[in-house]
Design an enzyme around this catalytic site. Structure first.
Site, PDB file in Angstrom:
ATOM      1  N   ASP A  89      -9.604  41.476  55.203  1.00 34.38           N
ATOM      2  CA  ASP A  89      -8.723  42.364  54.793  1.00 34.38           C
ATOM      3  C   ASP A  89      -8.797  43.483  53.743  1.00 34.38           C
ATOM      4  O   ASP A  89      -8.649  44.705  54.023  1.00 34.38           O
ATOM      5  CB  ASP A  89      -7.437  41.298  54.212  1.00 34.38           C
ATOM      6  N   GLU A  96     -13.073  28.566  50.452  1.00 32.18           N
ATOM      7  CA  GLU A  96     -12.910  29.636  51.443  1.00 32.18           C
ATOM      8  C   GLU A  96     -14.171  30.439  51.475  1.00 32.18           C
ATOM      9  O   GLU A  96     -14.411  30.906  52.763  1.00 32.18           O
ATOM     10  CB  GLU A  96     -11.566  30.357  50.898  1.00 32.18           C
TER      11      GLU A  96
HETATM   12  C1  GLC Z   1      -7.359  35.816  55.106  1.00 27.61           C
HETATM   13  C2  GLC Z   1      -8.535  36.430  55.712  1.00 27.61           C
HETATM   14  C3  GLC Z   1      -8.540  36.250  57.540  1.00 27.61           C
HETATM   15  C4  GLC Z   1      -8.047  34.869  57.638  1.00 27.61           C
HETATM   16  C5  GLC Z   1      -6.757  34.464  56.950  1.00 27.61           C
HETATM   17  C6  GLC Z   1      -6.774  32.796  57.100  1.00 27.61           C
HETATM   18  O1  GLC Z   1      -6.243  36.602  55.683  1.00 27.61           O
HETATM   19  O2  GLC Z   1      -8.864  37.757  55.653  1.00 27.61           O
HETATM   20  O3  GLC Z   1      -9.903  36.522  57.899  1.00 27.61           O
HETATM   21  O4  GLC Z   1      -7.827  34.535  58.956  1.00 27.61           O
HETATM   22  O5  GLC Z   1      -6.896  34.624  55.556  1.00 27.61           O
HETATM   23  O6  GLC Z   1      -7.535  32.117  56.655  1.00 27.61           O
END
Ligand code: GLC
Length: 424
Positions: free
Chosen positions: A167, A394
């Protein structure tokens, strides 16, 4: 790592997937991400496959059951309401059942299907599942080539930073910075910063632009026309490498499963077109690969770890491996998403420096397949060490390895089960 430690981590990782299972699909983590995400689910299926193959297939089938008629697989599937997340279905308003977002994510599905099939213990079940999935995978990748590469450049366009899965990567700073926030942007309240410290998340200036893009695409009903309209239009090196790899794996699946009507020539055409166009990503001065801004018609100034996905795509070379070596020398654990000596590096802010198990896996497996065994082992062993010391977070602080973002995260657990547990 001794056997007892490995057993303990195996048990915790399985428990995380089981606890995050909402009945046929796995949420990335409860609270912060309470729905089904596209590339998360595919990678999480690799973790399920380590102990429950039927459940692994179900994960991908559930995701692809939300595929749009035109072939697009949305980045989020909202299977049940959850007020703890923004932007939810009432913002996207795609009018689909189940409710979904209106943009996509990197297409890792075909590569995950191939990987699960190749390692399957239950071959009959695996072949049947892969056969059922094949037409959907084909439609997804065809959608990318048809809709996101209308000029047949051999590079597909990404229209929102969320589509890249990375993102707030500094690679998007310039392209995002050029976007004027809509003066009539609907007022909104972020939910992510209620779950995780704001210092680890994208800024509000970035968020306003993310929402400006969502409202614009919504006004166009997320149709193919948004490719021309999009104020943010980049050839993301990660998405393109993942798609090239997925095309190779789709062709492999076509040959392995033998559907007589599989359009092998069409798929082979996508592959050769991409291979011929990828020079655009390479920076001859540094040996690094970076994304290409299609609106500005220029490479983006910042190279991130995404460029090393060239190995996953099967096109990484010695120069890139040398750059990776230097990049790894900058931090104790690999692989920082932004080089530690880059002025935009932030050790804990999401995709602006931290270490991610999933990109370590994709790059690491690509390195191993291309014969760069030492670098591959470094990424795998570092991932295992981070998880063993800090847990299934994460992502990890790029300087001291501390766990950041959401805890008990599905894809980190899956990367342990599918890969990092083999660390020496
Ligand atoms: C965030 C991350 C993306 C991922 C999502 C759920 O938006 O940047 O890559 O898929 O979270 O984990």
């Amino acid at each position: 790592m001794d056997q007892a430690a490995r057993d303990r981590l195996d048990a915790s990782a399985r428990k995380i997937l089981e606890d995050n299972d909402r009945g046929g699909y796995t949420v990335p983590t409860s609270g912060l991400y309470p729905f089904q995400w596209n590339w998360d689910s595919c990678l999480v299926a690799l973790g399920w496959a380590a102990f429950d193959e039927a459940r692994a297939w179900q994960e991908i089938e559930t995701l692809l059951s939300a595929q749009w008629d035109d072939g697009m697989v949305p980045h989020i599937v909202f299977r049940r309401p959850d007020p703890g997340y923004f932007p939810g279905p009432e913002v996207w308003r795609t009018g689909r059942t189940p409710a979904t977002s209106g943009i996509t994510q990197p297409p890792v599905a075909a590569s995950c299907v191939r990987r699960i099939l190749e390692r399957a213990r239950d071959r009959t079940c695996a072949e049947a599942a892969a056969r059922r999935l094949f037409p959907k995978l084909l439609a997804f990748q065809r959608w990318f080539h048809r809709v996101r590469d209308p000029g047949r450049l051999g590079l597909v366009a990404t229209l929102h930073p969320w589509e890249t899965g990375m993102d707030n990567s500094p690679a998007w700073d310039e392209a995002l910075g050029r976007i004027e926030v809509a003066p009539d942007l609907e007022p909104y309240t972020r939910r992510d910063t209620q779950h995780v410290a704001a210092a680890e998340r994208p800024t509000s200036a970035e968020y306003d632009r993310y929402m400006t893009l969502v409202e614009l695409y919504r006004a166009h009903d997320y149709g193919p026309g948004i490719v021309r309209e999009a104020p943010f239009r980049v050839a993301d090196v990660a998405t393109n490498c993942i798609l090239l790899r997925a095309d190779r794996d789709l062709l492999w699946l076509a040959n392995r499963l033998g559907p007589t009507d599989a359009p092998r020539d069409e798929i082979a055409g996508w592959i050769s077109r991409a291979e011929a166009s990828f020079a655009r990503f390479r920076n001859p001065a540094t040996g690094l690969w970076r994304s290409y801004d299609l609106r500005a018609d220029a490479p983006v100034p910042t190279a991130t770890h995404a460029g090393f996905l060239a190995f996953w795509a099967g096109v990484g070379d010695d120069a890139l491996a040398e750059s990776l070596d230097k990049w790894l020398a900058g931090t104790r654990y690999g692989l920082a998403s932004v080089r530690a000596d880059d002025p935009r590096f932030e050790r804990q802010r999401y995709w602006r420096g931290p270490i991610w198990a999933i990109t370590n896996f994709l790059i690491g497996e690509g390195l191993a397949e291309s014969g760069f065994e030492r670098l591959a082992a470094r990424l795998r062993d570092d991932t295992a060490a981070l998880i063993a010391a800090h847990g299934f977070f994460e992502y990890f602080d790029a300087v001291d390895g501390r766990g950041c973002g959401g805890d008990r995260f599905s894809w980190t657990a899956a990367m342990w089960l599918a890969w990092a547990r083999q660390a020496t």
